[in-house]
Scaffold this motif. Structure first.
Motif, short mmCIF file in Angstrom:
data_model
loop_
_atom_site.label_atom_id
_atom_site.label_comp_id
_atom_site.label_asym_id
_atom_site.label_seq_id
_atom_site.Cartn_x
_atom_site.Cartn_y
_atom_site.Cartn_z
N HIS A 115 -12.34 69.91 148.28
CA HIS A 115 -11.97 70.77 147.15
C HIS A 115 -12.13 72.25 147.43
CE1 HIS A 115 -10.75 67.87 144.05
NE2 HIS A 115 -11.36 67.06 144.88
N ASN A 116 -12.61 72.57 148.62
CA ASN A 116 -12.61 73.98 149.03
C ASN A 116 -11.41 74.20 149.96
OD1 ASN A 116 -13.32 76.58 149.47
ND2 ASN A 116 -14.83 76.12 151.05
N ASP A 117 -11.20 73.25 150.84
CA ASP A 117 -10.05 73.31 151.78
C ASP A 117 -9.59 71.86 151.95
OD1 ASP A 117 -9.75 74.08 155.37
OD2 ASP A 117 -8.29 73.41 153.87
N THR A 118 -8.41 71.51 151.42
CA THR A 118 -7.98 70.11 151.38
C THR A 118 -7.86 69.48 152.76
OG1 THR A 118 -5.76 70.98 151.04
CG2 THR A 118 -6.86 69.99 149.14
N MET A 119 -7.79 70.31 153.80
CA MET A 119 -7.76 69.72 155.15
C MET A 119 -9.10 69.10 155.50
SD MET A 119 -4.86 69.58 156.54
CE MET A 119 -5.34 69.08 158.18
N LEU A 120 -10.15 69.39 154.73
CA LEU A 120 -11.47 68.81 155.00
C LEU A 120 -11.72 67.55 154.18
CD1 LEU A 120 -13.64 72.06 155.29
CD2 LEU A 120 -12.38 70.82 157.07
N LEU A 158 6.55 71.25 158.96
CA LEU A 158 5.29 70.91 159.62
C LEU A 158 4.83 72.03 160.57
CD1 LEU A 158 4.38 67.51 161.20
CD2 LEU A 158 4.20 69.59 162.55
N VAL A 159 5.72 72.49 161.44
CA VAL A 159 5.28 73.48 162.44
C VAL A 159 5.07 74.86 161.82
CG1 VAL A 159 6.16 72.31 164.50
CG2 VAL A 159 7.71 73.78 163.16
N ASN A 160 5.87 75.22 160.83
CA ASN A 160 5.69 76.52 160.17
C ASN A 160 4.35 76.59 159.45
OD1 ASN A 160 6.53 79.11 159.19
ND2 ASN A 160 7.05 78.16 157.23
N SER A 161 4.00 75.52 158.73
CA SER A 161 2.72 75.48 158.00
C SER A 161 1.54 75.48 158.98
CB SER A 161 2.66 74.21 157.14
OG SER A 161 3.81 74.08 156.34
N THR A 162 1.69 74.70 160.07
CA THR A 162 0.61 74.62 161.06
C THR A 162 0.37 75.98 161.72
OG1 THR A 162 1.22 72.32 161.54
CG2 THR A 162 -0.17 73.46 163.17
N ALA A 163 1.48 76.63 162.13
CA ALA A 163 1.35 77.94 162.78
C ALA A 163 0.75 78.96 161.82
CB ALA A 163 2.72 78.41 163.27
N TYR A 164 1.09 78.83 160.53
CA TYR A 164 0.57 79.77 159.54
C TYR A 164 -0.95 79.65 159.42
CZ TYR A 164 0.04 82.29 155.13
OH TYR A 164 -0.37 83.19 154.16
N ARG A 165 -1.44 78.42 159.30
CA ARG A 165 -2.91 78.25 159.21
C ARG A 165 -3.56 78.69 160.51
NH1 ARG A 165 -6.79 74.53 156.41
NH2 ARG A 165 -8.65 74.41 157.72
N GLN A 166 -3.01 78.21 161.63
CA GLN A 166 -3.66 78.43 162.93
C GLN A 166 -3.74 79.91 163.27
OE1 GLN A 166 -2.01 75.97 166.04
NE2 GLN A 166 -3.13 77.01 167.66
N LEU A 167 -2.72 80.68 162.89
CA LEU A 167 -2.66 82.08 163.34
C LEU A 167 -3.01 83.07 162.22
CD1 LEU A 167 -1.94 83.91 165.72
CD2 LEU A 167 0.47 83.74 165.04
N VAL A 168 -2.49 82.82 161.02
CA VAL A 168 -2.56 83.83 159.95
C VAL A 168 -3.72 83.58 158.99
CG1 VAL A 168 -1.29 84.82 158.01
CG2 VAL A 168 -0.05 84.13 160.07
N SER A 169 -3.91 82.35 158.56
CA SER A 169 -4.93 82.05 157.55
C SER A 169 -6.34 82.37 158.04
CB SER A 169 -4.86 80.55 157.22
OG SER A 169 -6.02 80.14 156.51
N PHE A 172 -2.75 71.05 161.08
CA PHE A 172 -1.78 71.25 160.00
C PHE A 172 -2.19 72.40 159.07
CE2 PHE A 172 0.54 70.07 156.06
CZ PHE A 172 1.75 70.52 156.54
N ALA A 173 -2.22 72.14 157.75
CA ALA A 173 -2.43 73.22 156.77
C ALA A 173 -2.80 72.60 155.42
CB ALA A 173 -1.14 74.03 156.61
N ASN A 174 -3.46 73.36 154.57
CA ASN A 174 -3.69 72.85 153.20
C ASN A 174 -2.49 73.24 152.34
OD1 ASN A 174 -4.13 75.48 152.10
ND2 ASN A 174 -6.26 75.41 152.81
N TYR A 175 -2.47 72.74 151.10
CA TYR A 175 -1.30 72.92 150.23
C TYR A 175 -1.00 74.41 150.05
CZ TYR A 175 1.77 71.52 146.21
OH TYR A 175 2.82 71.27 145.35
#
Ligand code: A1D88
Ligand code: NDP
Length: 447
Positions: A158-163, A207-218, A368-371
């Motif tokens: 509930h803090n980061d849905t990827m967890l 999939l790849v756009n969201s993943t790259a966004y978390r990995q690099l920008v978030s 990947f990425a959270n919502y």
């Protein structure tokens, strides 16, 4: 009720939400699958020799039951991601173990534990039905879906849905994926389809756009800032083509690693200037399969300094894995970050840890990425800030060939698959916005 009736409703400009809600659903539909009784078919073969065209099938499958918080979506287009390649060659393990484990969770998740796995982790299409408790989406909504499936019963997510302990990648660790005429998703996977794109252009980034966004920008990843030197492996590939765009759009300085002049040209056409052709420059980071060559790391680092006016790398966007990871750690600046989301060339990474601790570097695992991250990445596409990198489109029948091409690195950017859409170019609603970005949208086409 046939798939054709659904397509007619989608193609008709007058269809209302009530019309879609009134459409009787087909009892079955066409889907791309791998089969549980074939998981040993490539035993003894080298990874490179395992052929997705042999394990990928186009089957007629029964429509799954719709559960609470879920949606059935008519899929106009999907895409082939590398996770579908892994699934089709049954590496690093068969996905049927994931489906069995998910099936043990509850009466509802039992639906996923089947002798076939409908794969695919991207879609663009139209909502047909929503289950109890869904209020944000209605039949007739034109959507894309991200691929994070979570149960959210534990506080951990509930803090980061990827967890979330029950976090899974839809169409990889769950069934009823997007390479099909109809898909079953959770409603919290749905996002608005960018209205200036065709179905296949809208499906490709996901999939790849969201993943790259978390990995690099978030801030859950590298938290890139303006001016950062960002080393991007495979800078014209699936992940890399979005990481390169995020670096450029975010005022950072991408150093693009590719393996051919053609791919270098693609990076230049995106606006990148610092480019390293790893084949032409012949980097050999390993003397043999057990011994790395630090002199090659140093040669690579010198090359980077030539391109950056003497500076080292602030962020390495890592995914090739074993082959490059030693070099990636070495070339990162003091206090810099290596973010990793994969290990295409091998999971057992080896690097000289002196360069990590003596220079206070960080290695961040990203997946990947959270919502919220997926939503922000999709919004940048919808706003025309980031563009699809769709190169080639295949029919549903040719999905095996599409997966083969990705497996052999024969593709550029992203590879799309038409599902219910009878032809390319459909689904554009905002032609004026499209005209403004048409050159960027077509940058990777048919290269
Ligand atoms: C969006 C796109 C994504 C991509 O494309 S990513 C690329 C494709 N993905 C992959 O290649 C990864 C595929 N997945 C895997 O390879 C495996 O999936 C993992 C390596 C990620 C995990 O595998 P394992 O460790 O076998 O499964 P376990 O569910 O984590 O654990 C199995 C058993 O080991 C126990 N265990 C876990 N951690 C510990 C620990 N720290 N100490 C002791 N035991 C542990 C568990 O409880 C469980 O046990 P019990 O089988 O009895 O349930
Ligand atoms: N954890 C997650 O959420 C995600 C993980 N992934 C994983 O990331 C990996 C890449 O996915 P994706 O970008 O879609 O795949 P692509 O094949 O589209 O792009 C990867 C690129 O990386 C480069 N590359 C491949 N192998 C090597 C190597 N040994 N050394 C240097 N560069 C290499 C190639 O570019 P070039 O030839 O130009 O050098 C290749 O085109 C896959 O393993 C995939 O499963 C993908 C998405 C999400």
């Amino acid at each position: 009720m046939t798939v054709k009736d659904i397509l007619d409703a989608i193609q008709s400009p007058d269809s209302t939400s009530e019309d879609f809600a009134a459409l009787p659903l087909p009892e079955s539909y066409r889907a791309i699958t791998v089969h549980k009784d074939e998981t040993e078919m490539f035993a003894g073969l080298e990874t490179r020799d395992k052929d997705p065209r042999k394990s990928i099938h186009l089957d007629e499958v029964p429509l799954p039951e719709l559960g609470p918080g879920e949606a059935l979506v008519a899929v106009m287009a999907s895409s082939v991601n590398y996770n579908s390649v892994w699934t089709s060659i049954f590496e690093p393990l068969s996905t049927f173990g994931f489906l069995e484990r998910y099936g043990r969770l509850s009466e509802l998740t039992k639906r996923h534990d089947l002798p076939y796995h409908i794969i695919g982790s991207d879609l663009a299409g139209v909502v047909l039905r929503t289950g109890p408790g869904v209020n944000a989406w209605r039949p007739g909504d034109e959507v894309v879906a991200h691929c994070l499936s979570v149960e959210l019963e534990s506080s951990d997510g509930h803090n980061d849905t990827m967890l979330d302990p029950e976090q899974r990648i839809w169409g990889f660790e769950t069934n009823f994926g997007g390479l099909a005429e109809i898909a079953l998703v959770k409603s919290n996977q749905l996002m608005p389809k960018p209205d200036h794109l065709s179905w296949e252009e809208a499906a490709a980034p996901g999939l790849v756009n969201s993943t790259a966004y978390r990995q690099l920008v978030s801030r859950n990843g590298a938290g890139m800032k303006q001016g950062d030197n960002v080393l991007i492996w495979g800078a014209s590939g699936g992940l890399g083509s979005y990481a390169t765009q995020f670096a450029l759009a975010g005022g950072a300085n991408p150093i693009c690693v590719v393996s051919s002049e053609q791919k270098a040209d693609i990076c230049r056409s995106m606006g990148a200037e610092a480019i390293i052709d790893r084949n032409a420059e012949g980097y050999k980071f390993w003397k043999d399969e057990n011994t790395q060559d630090p002199k090659e790391w140093k040669r690579f680092g010198k090359r980077i300094r030539e391109l950056t006016g003497g500076e080292d790398i602030d962020i390495v966007f890592e995914h090739p894995g074993r082959e490059t990871f030693g070099a990636s750690v070495y070339v990162t600046r003091k206090g810099g970050t290596i973010t990793t989301c994969a290990s295409t060339s091998g999971y057992m990474h080896e690097y000289d840890n002196r360069y990590l601790w003596m220079s206070l570097k960080r290695i961040i695992g990203s997946h990947f990425a959270n919502y919220r991250e997926a939503w922000e990445a999709n919004r940048l596409i919808a706003k025309g800030k980031i563009h699809p990198t769709l190169s080639k489109v295949y029919s549903l029948e040719d999905t095996g060939q599409a997966a083969y091409d990705v497996h052999r690195n024969l593709h550029q950017g992203k590879v799309g698959v038409l599902c219910m859409a009878p032809e390319e170019g459909l689904g554009v609603r905002d032609h004026e916005k499209r005209a403004k970005h048409i050159d960027a949208i077509n940058r990777f086409r048919n290269i």
